[in-house]
Design a protein around this motif. Structure first.
Motif, PDB file in Angstrom:
ATOM      1  N   ASP A  64       0.828  -1.202   0.000  1.00 19.95           N
ATOM      2  CA  ASP A  64       0.000   0.000   0.000  1.00 19.95           C
ATOM      3  C   ASP A  64       0.869   1.260   0.000  1.00 19.95           C
ATOM      4  N   ALA A  65       0.229   2.413  -0.009  1.00 17.69           N
ATOM      5  CA  ALA A  65       0.939   3.697  -0.094  1.00 17.69           C
ATOM      6  C   ALA A  65       1.873   3.921   1.094  1.00 17.69           C
ATOM      7  N   ASN A  66       1.604   3.278   2.224  1.00 22.81           N
ATOM      8  CA  ASN A  66       2.455   3.413   3.405  1.00 22.81           C
ATOM      9  C   ASN A  66       3.563   2.364   3.445  1.00 22.81           C
ATOM     10  N   GLY A  67       3.645   1.535   2.405  1.00 22.26           N
ATOM     11  CA  GLY A  67       4.673   0.511   2.352  1.00 22.26           C
ATOM     12  C   GLY A  67       4.300  -0.779   3.059  1.00 22.26           C
TER      13      GLY A  67
ATOM     14  N   LEU B 146      -2.769  -0.995  -6.747  1.00 19.84           N
ATOM     15  CA  LEU B 146      -2.331  -1.318  -8.110  1.00 19.84           C
ATOM     16  C   LEU B 146      -2.822  -0.325  -9.153  1.00 19.84           C
ATOM     17  N   SER B 147      -3.530   0.714  -8.741  1.00 24.31           N
ATOM     18  CA  SER B 147      -4.165   1.625  -9.695  1.00 24.31           C
ATOM     19  C   SER B 147      -3.177   2.264 -10.666  1.00 24.31           C
ATOM     20  N   GLY B 148      -1.958   2.476 -10.250  1.00 24.43           N
ATOM     21  CA  GLY B 148      -0.944   3.046 -11.139  1.00 24.43           C
ATOM     22  C   GLY B 148       0.009   1.999 -11.690  1.00 24.43           C
ATOM     23  N   GLY B 149      -0.337   0.738 -11.503  1.00 21.90           N
ATOM     24  CA  GLY B 149       0.562  -0.341 -11.904  1.00 21.90           C
ATOM     25  C   GLY B 149       1.473  -0.697 -10.744  1.00 21.90           C
ATOM     26  N   GLY B 150       2.294  -1.681 -10.941  1.00 20.09           N
ATOM     27  CA  GLY B 150       3.216  -2.080  -9.878  1.00 20.09           C
ATOM     28  C   GLY B 150       3.444  -3.576  -9.872  1.00 20.09           C
ATOM     29  N   ARG B 151       3.887  -4.046  -8.727  1.00 24.54           N
ATOM     30  CA  ARG B 151       4.191  -5.464  -8.582  1.00 24.54           C
ATOM     31  C   ARG B 151       3.289  -6.061  -7.513  1.00 24.54           C
ATOM     32  N   ALA B 152       3.018  -7.345  -7.679  1.00 27.94           N
ATOM     33  CA  ALA B 152       2.225  -8.078  -6.706  1.00 27.94           C
ATOM     34  C   ALA B 152       2.684  -9.531  -6.732  1.00 27.94           C
ATOM     35  N   ALA B 153       2.357 -10.239  -5.666  1.00 24.11           N
ATOM     36  CA  ALA B 153       2.627 -11.678  -5.615  1.00 24.11           C
ATOM     37  C   ALA B 153       1.300 -12.387  -5.409  1.00 24.11           C
ATOM     38  N   LEU B 154       1.138 -13.490  -6.105  1.00 24.63           N
ATOM     39  CA  LEU B 154      -0.034 -14.329  -5.951  1.00 24.63           C
ATOM     40  C   LEU B 154       0.446 -15.651  -5.364  1.00 24.63           C
TER      41      LEU B 154
ATOM     42  N   ILE C 207       2.134  -5.730 -12.761  1.00 23.07           N
ATOM     43  CA  ILE C 207       0.718  -5.412 -12.933  1.00 23.07           C
ATOM     44  C   ILE C 207       0.527  -4.068 -13.616  1.00 23.07           C
ATOM     45  N   GLU C 208      -0.441  -4.023 -14.520  1.00 26.91           N
ATOM     46  CA  GLU C 208      -0.885  -2.785 -15.162  1.00 26.91           C
ATOM     47  C   GLU C 208      -2.408  -2.766 -15.157  1.00 26.91           C
ATOM     48  N   PRO C 209      -3.020  -1.588 -14.983  1.00 25.62           N
ATOM     49  CA  PRO C 209      -4.475  -1.512 -15.117  1.00 25.62           C
ATOM     50  C   PRO C 209      -4.880  -1.809 -16.563  1.00 25.62           C
ATOM     51  N   LEU C 210      -5.986  -2.480 -16.734  1.00 25.46           N
ATOM     52  CA  LEU C 210      -6.519  -2.710 -18.070  1.00 25.46           C
ATOM     53  C   LEU C 210      -7.334  -1.489 -18.485  1.00 25.46           C
TER      54      LEU C 210
ATOM     55  N   LEU D 201     -16.079  -3.008 -11.509  1.00 30.27           N
ATOM     56  CA  LEU D 201     -14.833  -3.764 -11.449  1.00 30.27           C
ATOM     57  C   LEU D 201     -13.626  -2.881 -11.769  1.00 30.27           C
ATOM     58  N   ALA D 202     -12.541  -3.175 -11.096  1.00 24.39           N
ATOM     59  CA  ALA D 202     -11.238  -2.628 -11.465  1.00 24.39           C
ATOM     60  C   ALA D 202     -10.453  -3.817 -12.008  1.00 24.39           C
ATOM     61  N   CYS D 203     -10.072  -3.753 -13.279  1.00 27.57           N
ATOM     62  CA  CYS D 203      -9.417  -4.892 -13.913  1.00 27.57           C
ATOM     63  C   CYS D 203      -7.954  -4.580 -14.187  1.00 27.57           C
ATOM     64  N   PHE D 204      -7.140  -5.601 -14.009  1.00 30.87           N
ATOM     65  CA  PHE D 204      -5.698  -5.464 -14.155  1.00 30.87           C
ATOM     66  C   PHE D 204      -5.162  -6.644 -14.936  1.00 30.87           C
ATOM     67  N   THR D 205      -4.035  -6.429 -15.578  1.00 27.98           N
ATOM     68  CA  THR D 205      -3.335  -7.528 -16.231  1.00 27.98           C
ATOM     69  C   THR D 205      -1.965  -7.658 -15.584  1.00 27.98           C
ATOM     70  N   GLY D 206      -1.581  -8.886 -15.327  1.00 28.32           N
ATOM     71  CA  GLY D 206      -0.289  -9.147 -14.715  1.00 28.32           C
ATOM     72  C   GLY D 206       0.536 -10.063 -15.592  1.00 28.32           C
TER      73      GLY D 206
END
Length: 172
Positions: free
Chosen positions: A46-49, A83-91, A106-109, A116-121
């Protein structure tokens, strides 16, 4: 042979940058009713790390090809905001007796919004771990109670939305 050598040999680690066929089939958006209960943990910063975990089911995950995973999130969720501006995530999840961790870029679609907020990873790297002395029989799982058909209908709509959105994404 030392105890640490025994442990090292007991750990089987597979590294991948494309979905193994069985996993791609798990995330293909079909037969959702047979996949109820599967849960993956999406870990974002998150924004606070702080690291945050969101739990996702198969109705929120879709693999349009061997290197990609699309996500459908509630637009006001912590994960969607992170993830709204893109970034990294782990699943992370348990599948086929193994623990999986997949690092995603990750990037927003484009063209998403509303419910829905859709993303592509894109898979950066994935790893499956098994040990010979113990078989993972499950991770976090769930049952749908009371609203099974409603949830399945929503999942099917979400997967269709992801399919359309992922198909309209540049580079596909």
């Amino acid at each position: 042979m030392t105890a640490s050598t025994d442990r090292e040999r007991a750990l089987e680690q597979d590294v991948f940058d494309e979905w193994p066929p069985a996993l791609r089939a798990a995330f293909d958006g079909t037969s959702l009713e047979t996949k109820i209960g599967f849960t993956a943990s999406l870990i974002t910063r998150d924004a606070n790390g702080h690291l945050r975990t969101s739990l996702l089911g198969v109705g929120e995950l879709y693999a349009p090809d061997s290197r990609t995973l699309c996500l459908a999130l509630w637009p006001h969720s912590r994960a969607a905001r992170a993830l709204s501006g893109g970034g990294r995530a782990a699943l992370t999840f348990v599948f086929d007796d193994a623990f999986y961790q997949v690092q995603l870029d990750i990037e927003p679609l484009p063209g998403t919004g509303g419910d829905l907020a859709c993303f592509t990873g894109s898979i950066d790297t994935g790893e499956a771990q098994r040990v010979r002395y113990a078989r993972l029989t499950g991770g976090i799982t769930f049952d749908l109670e009371g609203e099974r058909e409603t949830v399945l209908d929503r999942w099917k709509q979400q997967i269709e939305h992801l399919k359309k959105t992922a198909g309209a994404s540049p580079g596909r």
